[in-house]
Design a protein around this motif. Sequence first.
Motif, short mmCIF file in Angstrom:
data_model
loop_
_atom_site.label_atom_id
_atom_site.label_comp_id
_atom_site.label_asym_id
_atom_site.label_seq_id
_atom_site.Cartn_x
_atom_site.Cartn_y
_atom_site.Cartn_z
N GLU A 12 -1.20 -7.67 7.07
CA GLU A 12 -0.26 -6.81 6.35
C GLU A 12 -0.14 -7.22 4.89
O GLU A 12 -0.05 -6.37 4.00
CB GLU A 12 1.11 -6.81 7.03
N TRP A 13 -0.17 -8.53 4.64
CA TRP A 13 0.02 -8.98 3.25
C TRP A 13 -1.18 -8.68 2.36
O TRP A 13 -1.09 -8.75 1.14
CB TRP A 13 0.41 -10.46 3.21
N VAL A 16 -0.43 -6.00 -0.15
CA VAL A 16 0.20 -6.43 -1.40
C VAL A 16 -0.87 -6.88 -2.39
O VAL A 16 -0.83 -6.52 -3.57
CB VAL A 16 1.21 -7.57 -1.14
N ARG A 19 -2.71 -3.76 -3.84
CA ARG A 19 -2.00 -2.95 -4.84
C ARG A 19 -1.73 -3.74 -6.12
O ARG A 19 -1.66 -3.16 -7.19
CB ARG A 19 -0.75 -2.32 -4.27
N ARG A 23 -2.85 -2.27 -9.62
CA ARG A 23 -1.92 -2.14 -10.73
C ARG A 23 -2.42 -2.89 -11.96
O ARG A 23 -2.36 -2.39 -13.09
CB ARG A 23 -0.54 -2.66 -10.33
N ALA A 37 2.55 2.93 -11.44
CA ALA A 37 3.31 3.00 -10.18
C ALA A 37 2.65 3.96 -9.21
O ALA A 37 2.58 3.71 -8.01
CB ALA A 37 4.75 3.43 -10.47
N ALA A 40 -0.45 2.15 -7.81
CA ALA A 40 -0.06 1.09 -6.87
C ALA A 40 0.42 1.70 -5.54
O ALA A 40 0.11 1.19 -4.46
CB ALA A 40 1.03 0.22 -7.48
N THR A 41 1.15 2.80 -5.65
CA THR A 41 1.67 3.43 -4.43
C THR A 41 0.52 4.04 -3.61
O THR A 41 0.50 3.91 -2.38
CB THR A 41 2.69 4.53 -4.80
N SER A 44 -1.24 1.35 -1.84
CA SER A 44 -0.39 0.91 -0.74
C SER A 44 -0.55 1.82 0.48
O SER A 44 -0.68 1.35 1.61
CB SER A 44 1.06 0.89 -1.22
N GLU A 45 -0.56 3.13 0.24
CA GLU A 45 -0.71 4.09 1.35
C GLU A 45 -2.05 3.94 2.05
O GLU A 45 -2.12 3.86 3.27
CB GLU A 45 -0.57 5.52 0.84
N ARG A 48 -2.36 0.57 3.84
CA ARG A 48 -1.55 0.50 5.06
C ARG A 48 -2.18 1.34 6.17
O ARG A 48 -2.16 0.95 7.34
CB ARG A 48 -0.11 0.95 4.80
N GLY A 99 5.51 7.70 11.67
CA GLY A 99 5.79 7.47 10.25
C GLY A 99 6.31 8.75 9.61
O GLY A 99 6.77 9.66 10.30
N GLY A 103 1.72 10.07 3.71
CA GLY A 103 0.81 9.17 3.01
C GLY A 103 -0.38 9.88 2.39
O GLY A 103 -0.55 9.88 1.17
#
Lengths: 133, 287
Positions: A12-13, A16, A19, A23, A37, A40-41, A44-45, A48, A99, A103
Motif C-alpha cells: 500500500e505504501w 505514496v 505519487r 508530483r 495536485a 498526484a491524485t 494515486s488512483e 491504488r 468504493g 477513480g
Amino acid sequence: MKPQACVNIHKEWDIVGARQLGREMAKDLGFGTVDQARIATAVSELARNIYLYAEQGQICFEIIDTIERRGLCMIAVDSGPGIADISQVMQDGFTTSGGLGAGLPGVKRLMDEFDIRSEVGEGTKIKATKWIR
Amino acid sequence: MEFKQLVINNSDSIVQKWMEEIDSLKDSNYTATISDELYESTNREFVNVIFTSIRNEGSTKAVEDFSEKIINLGWPLSYITDGLQIFRRVSTEYLLTQSEKVDSNFFTNLSASVNDWVEPLIRELVNEYSGSWEHIVSLQRVALQELSAPLIPVMEGITIMPLIGTIDTERAKLIMENLLEGAIKHNSEVVLIDITGVPVVDTMVAHHIIQAAEAVRLIGATCILVGIRPEIAQTIVNLGIDLSNFPTKSSLKKGFSTALEITGRHVTDLNVKENNIEKMMDSLRGE
Ligand SMILES: Nc1ncnc2c1ncn2[C@@H]1O[C@H](COP(=O)(O)OP(=O)(O)O)[C@@H](O)[C@H]1O
Ligand SMILES: [Mg+2]
C-alpha cells in the motif's frame, strides 16, 4: 519517447512513493500547484487500483518534450485479472470493491489524454497525459 | 577441540591483538564521536562475551545483554559483525603461528574449527540486534498510531480532529473509530475534521471521510469538513465527488465560527465592548 522513471507497486505504501515521484516530476517540469495536485491524485488512483485489483504492477512516468508541447505521461501496467467491459468501469459510480467508483472516470477528467487497454486474464495498461499550458 | 583449547588458553594475546585491530577501526569508521573510554570498555565487554560464549558454547544471557547495550548506545550492527570478523581473523592467524607444519589439510581443519565457534555467535548477535530493532519499531508504530487520528475537545460540544499526513487504510479505520468514540465520549454536537495537512485527497480518502461524516450524523452530531485547500477543492470536483450533502468550510477558523453558531454561541470582542461602555459613560457624563 522512452520511460524515464518507474515505481513498482505491491504494498500500500508504494502508492505514496509513486505519487511523490509523479508530483516531483510535475513540479520540475513547471506544472502549477493545481495541476501537480491533479497529477498526484491521478497517480494515486491508478496505483491504488493496481494494488487493489491486480495485486502488483508498475507506474512509469515519461516526460514529453517536443517543439509543439511539453507534458507528463503516466503509464500504469499490471498483469492482473484485466477488465471485461471497459465502458462499464468508465462510468461514474461503477465499483466491484464497495468504493466510490470514481477513480477511472476521475483520472480521465483530471488528465488531458486518457487511454485504457485491457485483456481479461492478461492485464491492464492505462496511459494518461497532462500537457503544460 | 584442541584448537579451541589453544585459543582459550591464550586468550590474553588474542584479546590484545583483537583490541588493537578493533581500535584502528574507530577513527576511520562509524564510532568516531564516541569517547575513548567508552569504546575501550565496550570492546572489552565484547571480547569477554565472545570468550564466554566459546567456553560455554553459547551463553545466551551475556549475548542478549550485550546486543541490547549496543542498540541503546545507538551503535550500528556493523560494529558487531566487524568485531566478529576480526576475531575470526585474529584467532586463525594466532593458531597458524602456533603450528609447525601447515598444509592445506591442516588449514581446512583449522578454519572449519574457528567457523564452528564464530558463526553461531554471529547468528545469535545479529538475531538479538535485529530482534530488538523490530521491537523498537513496533513500539514506535503504536506511538505513531496514537498520534495519527487525535481528537481535541476544544469546548463544550465542539471537537476537532486535525489530520496531518498520508491516509492509508489502517489510518482511515482509526479515524473512524476515534471520531465516533470521541464524539460520544465528549458529547460533541459538532465535529470539525481539518484536512489542511493531508497531501492528497483521492477517492479512497474522500470515501472514508464521507463515511465518517455520515456515521457522525447518525449519532446526532454535525460533521464539518474544513481546511480544503484550493487545489484540493479542484481535484475533488474533477473526481466528480459530491460533497454537497455535508457542510464544508475552507478554513478551520470559518468552520469554528459555524460550530459556535450551531451550538448557540458567538464570539464577542471584550475590548470593543469596554470601549462602547466607556463611550456610553462619556456621553452620559456629557449630558
Ligand atoms: N488495474 C485494474 N485491474 C482490474 N480491474 C480494475 C483495475 N482498475 C480498475 N478495475 C475495475 O474497475 C472498477 C472501477 O475502478 P475505479 O473507477 O477506480 O473505482 P473503485 O476503485 O472505487 O472501484 C473497479 O471496481 C475494478 O473492478
Ligand atoms: Mg479505484
